[in-house]
Design a protein around this motif. Structure first.
Motif, PDB file in Angstrom:
ATOM      1  N   GLY A 145       0.835  -1.213   0.000  1.00 17.66           N
ATOM      2  CA  GLY A 145       0.000   0.000   0.000  1.00 17.66           C
ATOM      3  C   GLY A 145       0.863   1.253   0.000  1.00 17.66           C
ATOM      4  N   SER A 148       2.277   1.904  -3.314  1.00 17.27           N
ATOM      5  CA  SER A 148       1.269   2.452  -4.211  1.00 17.27           C
ATOM      6  C   SER A 148       1.332   3.978  -4.206  1.00 17.27           C
ATOM      7  N   MET A 155      -4.026   2.006  -7.017  1.00 15.34           N
ATOM      8  CA  MET A 155      -4.662   1.395  -5.841  1.00 15.34           C
ATOM      9  C   MET A 155      -5.891   0.574  -6.221  1.00 15.34           C
ATOM     10  N   LYS A 159      -6.560  -3.343  -5.252  1.00 13.48           N
ATOM     11  CA  LYS A 159      -7.760  -3.815  -4.544  1.00 13.48           C
ATOM     12  C   LYS A 159      -8.481  -4.892  -5.348  1.00 13.48           C
ATOM     13  N   LEU A 180      -3.937  -2.151   2.790  1.00  9.57           N
ATOM     14  CA  LEU A 180      -3.388  -1.355   1.683  1.00  9.57           C
ATOM     15  C   LEU A 180      -3.526   0.133   1.981  1.00  9.57           C
ATOM     16  N   GLU A 181      -4.728   0.504   2.442  1.00 12.68           N
ATOM     17  CA  GLU A 181      -5.005   1.916   2.738  1.00 12.68           C
ATOM     18  C   GLU A 181      -4.100   2.442   3.849  1.00 12.68           C
ATOM     19  N   SER A 184      -0.757   3.262   2.332  1.00 12.92           N
ATOM     20  CA  SER A 184      -0.864   4.401   1.416  1.00 12.92           C
ATOM     21  C   SER A 184      -1.079   5.699   2.193  1.00 12.92           C
TER      22      SER A 184
END
Lengths: 618, 350
Positions: A145, A148, A155, A159, A180-181, A184
């Motif tokens: 993430g 990314s 992103m 996902k 992931l978020e 990021s």
């Protein structure tokens, strides 16, 4: 220190701990770049160990579509403290070092000429997750993430990949998306720059696929009609049969009876594995085994039997670093001679040498036709790099509805209508005889298969003349084989230079890049990729037509060069060795530096300042 | 030079139910020493196959290397044969059997081919329960290299040169029972009345069937002091039972229907009649069979006959759940997914 952006042309390396679940996160990273339409080459650089040791995953991004390994790391994601010192030391000036800054870095890890990007991976996972295993697994997703945001990796694509990956386990999707978020967001909140190296969407890949050679070989076996797989597990070939098993379960179970239209036997050793293949193909089924160098050594006696008794067999050799146990998880092209001449006596074997997953598929599929048609073992020469790494490749293709080429197998009716069956009679004068499958006819076509000398009617004899006739016919068959096996590939329509370059298998990626680079410096070379042994006329014509030829290989002893010299009586001075044998895939830079030295020119300046980054655990 | 048996036979030789004469089960002239026990075993095989009404082309005979492994050339000349490499016949037989489950498989091996170089493949063949009749022509010595002791030579046995074997022998029936073989027998090449029904029963057994046949080597191991010489074996033989075999669909006779007999129904409908000679021994009980072997060994006796049988085992094909159609008969339509499958696969790699 921000300078001109570098778009789609860099190397990212992840330093992980083996067994921590990093592989799927790293694969996702590469796949997302692939889905952005950008040429990408991921490589696993892993230890011969199950858990705990350092492992690396290297991703090269190349707008120009160069898919070989490149020296030098531009962005290092370091999740393994054990290798951190060496990982930092290997970086070139101006590169980025992404690390877990939950604890501050010791000053011995600080270099003035590289950029540090700290992300508190441990802190985030401690905060977000209670389960220790989740903390370990999600750390990997968090750094993807973070990447990314750092290099503009899409992103939404990430996902999407996660959603596909967890199909059927939907409750895992949201937590992974969240991880992931987390990565990021942290980057966005704490760092203001996108890095010098970044990604931009392209449409360079059209219908290409990202796939590994071993699974492609397995599919080749499915489409080639293999019903018997006998094997003994060995790195790096194990996933061939694992994948075959998976595909067979999917495509080969009779829906009505629930019975398997295939049989897979994990043998007690490689000797037994190849023995089963020979027994099955002797009896008219299509069978294969997959192994690596040490397995090929063990199979030699049986390979000699199959050559002399003319029994079909298919063997997939995923080469690794030898000799002996060597480096089991590193790549090499060093089984060439031992496969070509496997066994005692005057023996030689047909090799087909794929370079891409689509060729792994096609050559394995064809290997069954070739084995049946030529009544001899066919060895598919893959390697660890091709077999265990994803490669961008043409899609797997079949021309039409597949019809198996069964070769010269006599039916009951044909036996009925012939005077006397002679198993080793050269009726068609091409060296290939007619065979019969046990059980075909009640009174005709029976013969005794044996590894000892026999006459044209398969009757044991020690008559020297009969033995010699047989051996000479086998040589005649060898000549016939030249028109059956995959022809070499050329990369220009006509001759442009008196310099030539020859390569095979996975060396193609870096060889073509080196060829381009040298051409940009005014050194033009014609290129030929060997795709099979025996060598046909096109191979000898190419060699005759060029004054000097560089033979690029990934072994110490220039095995293909030896094979060329031995089989075609070439003046050895004409063939120049370009070799790499450190266990890592050969690079264009390495090839260029050797060729330049021979031609007495300076290698490409833009590449020569790359530091070679050795990989080793401190 | 090659040897061929003369084709002429008496025109009125009897035929079996399929119309085959005994000569249809013969092979080429033997090149083994005159009096070799292996040739007697070959003769028993010919008789058994003739009596069993086997279609010769529906049987495949496979062997390794050695005197024993040469013998398939001397019987069943109308069957396909495969003389493979030393000790590795089991793997070739396994592959062949996987390819075509409809044929009968006869494995012919020797004591070295099985108990030394081939031990690994032998034990795994049993483990996988391949449907094969596996005959060991056991003479306790190496014939082709002129008389060295093999791994089945008894401790204390004397070679022709006079040296005494210092090592424990490997007892193949005992080993096979331990490994879970479903049919284990031992016989003597000089005892056709016992050997022929044993071969017939082994062929009817739907899984791995071992017959260890003591087969004296007349040239290198038929001397005083050898425990595998004709004289020694004749003096020390101890049969477990007398055996008769009734093929399927034949009227069942009651010739052994006294209190000490045992009738075993095989899966193909044939019957095995045993009249026990050994007391306290039950061939359907593993511990009993092992005990009988050990007791005989302690008395320096060679226990022959059917030693152990378990008719209810699943063979390799059953274990692998393979289709009833032989794998070598499957065609493109059963084996090759259509091209749309490939398109879907390609899509999944993007």
């Amino acid at each position: 220190m921000q300078t001109h952006p570098v778009i789609n042309d860099f190397v990212v390396r992840f330093a992980n701990v083996n067994g921590t679940g990093s592989a799927s996160a790293n694969n996702m990273f590469a796949k997302a770049i692939f889905r952005m339409g950008i040429p990408v080459t991921p490589k696993n650089i892993f230890p011969s160990n199950i858990q705990g040791l350092p492992t690396w995953y290297e991703v090269r991004v190349s707008d120009k579509g160069y898919l070989g390994r490149r020296e030098g790391v531009d962005i290092m994601i370091c999740v393994n403290p054990q290798s951190m010192k060496a990982d930092i030391a290997g970086l070139k000036s101006g590169s980025y070092f992404v690390y877990d800054n939950t604890k501050p870095l010791h000053k011995e890890f600080i270099r003035e000429d590289i950029n540090y990007i700290g992300i508190p991976l441990t802190e985030i996972t401690l905060r977000e997750y209670t389960d220790p295993r989740q903390r370990m697994l999600f750390k990997n997703i968090i750094y993807v993430g973070a990447m990314s945001a750092l290099i503009n990796l899409d992103m939404d694509i990430l996902k999407q990949i996660i959603s596909e990956q967890f199909q059927g386990k939907e409750k895992l999707i949201a937590p992974n998306h969240h991880a992931l978020e987390l990565g990021s967001q942290y980057v966005k909140e704490h760092y203001s720059f996108p890095l010098k190296f970044k990604l931009e969407r392209r449409d360079l890949l059209k219908d290409k696929i990202l796939f590994e050679g071993n699974a492609a070989c397995a599919l080749g076996a499915v489409f080639g009609g293999a019903t018997v797989a006998a094997w003994y597990p060995i790195t790096p070939s194990t996933s061939v049969v694992d994948a075959f098993s998976e595909y067979a379960e999917k495509f080969r179970v009779d829906p009505e009876s629930g019975k398997n239209n295939y049989a897979i036997v994990q043998a007690e050793d490689e000797l037994s594995a190849i023995g089963m293949v020979i027994g099955a193909m002797w009896n008219g089924a299509r069978a294969f085994t997959a192994t690596s160098g040490p397995g090929v050594s063990l199979m030699q006696e049986f390979l000699g039997l199959a050559y002399f008794a003319e029994v079909p067999a298919v063997l997939i050799d995923v080469q690794r670093t030898g000799p002996s146990t060597g480096m089991p998880t590193r790549t090499q092209q060093s089984d060439i001679l031992c496969a070509a001449y496997a066994s005692h006596g005057d023996t030689k074997h047909v090799l087909v040498i794929p370079s891409t997953p689509s060729e792994c598929f096609e050559f394995t599929r064809q290997a069954f036709d070739l084995a049946d048609q030529l009544q001899t073992p066919i060895i598919v020469m893959s390697d660890l790099d091709l077999g265990m790494n994803d490669h961008i490749s043409d899609p797997l293709a079949i021309n039409e509805d597949i019809k198996f080429k069964r070769g010269k197998v006599l039916t009951a009716e044909e036996l009925e209508n012939m005077d006397r069956f002679g198993r080793y009679l050269d009726s068609d004068k091409d060296g290939i005889c007619y065979r019969t499958i046990p059980g075909t006819h009640p009174t005709r076509g029976m013969y005794f298969t044996r590894g000892s000398s026999r006459d044209e009617y398969a009757i044991y004899t020690e008559d020297g003349a009969a033995y010699k006739r047989n051996m000479d016919r086998l040589n005649k068959k060898w000549e016939t084989i030249k028109s059956y096996v995959p022809q070499p590939e050329f990369y220009q329509n006509e001759q442009t230079s008196d310099l030539g370059v020859i390569f095979y298998g996975t060396s193609v990626y870096s060889a073509l890049e080196a060829k381009d680079d040298l051409a940009s410096q005014g050194i033009h070379m014609d290129a030929m990729r060997i795709r099979s042994f025996p060598f046909n006329e096109e191979v000898s014509d190419f060699i005759s037509a060029h004054r000097k030829i560089f033979v690029i290989e990934q072994n110490r002893d220039a095995q293909m060069r030896s094979l060329l010299i031995n089989e075609m009586d070439i003046n050895p001075d004409k063939l120049i060795r370009v070799l790499n044998y450190d266990g890592l895939p050969i690079t264009a830079h390495h090839i260029e530096s050797i060729i330049s030295k021979h031609l007495d020119v300076q290698p490409n300046a833009s590449k020569s300042n790359l530091e070679s980054t050795s990989i080793s655990a401190s | 030079m090659s040897f061929q048996r003369p084709n002429f036979r008496h025109p009125e030789l009897p035929v079996n139910e399929l119309g085959y004469r005994k000569k249809d089960y013969e092979g080429s002239l033997s090149t083994l020493c005159a009096g070799c026990g292996h040739d007697s075993i070959g003769g028993a095989l010919i008789q058994a196959c003739f009596e069993l009404n086997i279609e010769p082309h529906k049987l495949a005979k496979l062997s390794g290397i050695g005197c024993s492994s040469k013998t398939p050339a001397y019987f069943l000349g109308n069957s396909h044969g495969f003389n493979s490499v030393h000790g590795r016949m089991p793997s070739v037989a396994t592959g062949a059997n996987l390819a075509n489950r409809d044929l009968m498989y006869l494995g012919v091996s020797g004591d070295d081919d099985t108990a030394s170089i081939g031990m690994g493949q032998f034990v795994h063949l049993i483990r996988r329960n391949l449907n094969i009749t596996y005959i060991v022509m056991n003479n306790g010595c190496y014939g082709l290299t002129k008389g060295q002791d093999s791994a089945t030579a008894d401790k204390g046995s004397k070679s022709k040169a006079g040296s005494v074997n210092e090592f424990q022998n490997i007892d193949l029936p005992g080993l096979a029972i331990e490994l879970g073989a479903g049919f284990v027998a031992r016989s003597f090449s000089g005892d056709k009345t016992q050997l022929i029904p044993l071969i017939k029963a082994a062929m009817a057994h739907p899984g791995f069937a071992l017959i260890d046949v003591i087969s004296p080597c007349v040239t290198f191991n038929n001397n005083v002091g050898s425990t595998k010489s004709y004289d020694y074996v004749r003096e020390h033989i101890d049969a477990t039972s007398t055996i008769d075999f009734t093929p399927p669909a034949e009227e069942i006779t009651a010739q052994y229907a006294d209190g000490s007999s045992l009738q075993l129904a095989m899966h193909d409908g044939s019957l095995l009649h045993l009249r026990k000679i050994q007391t306290g021994w039950d061939p359907t009980k593993k511990d009993s069979a092992v005990r009988a072997l050990h007791e005989a060994y302690a008395k320096a006796e060679i226990l022959t006959g059917l030693i152990y049988i378990d008719e209810n085992q699943e063979d390799l094909h059953a274990l692998l759940n393979t289709t009833e159609t032989p794998l070598n008969k499957l065609q493109e339509k059963e084996l090759v997914p259509n091209s749309s499958v490939l398109n879907d696969l390609n899509a999944s790699f993007r």
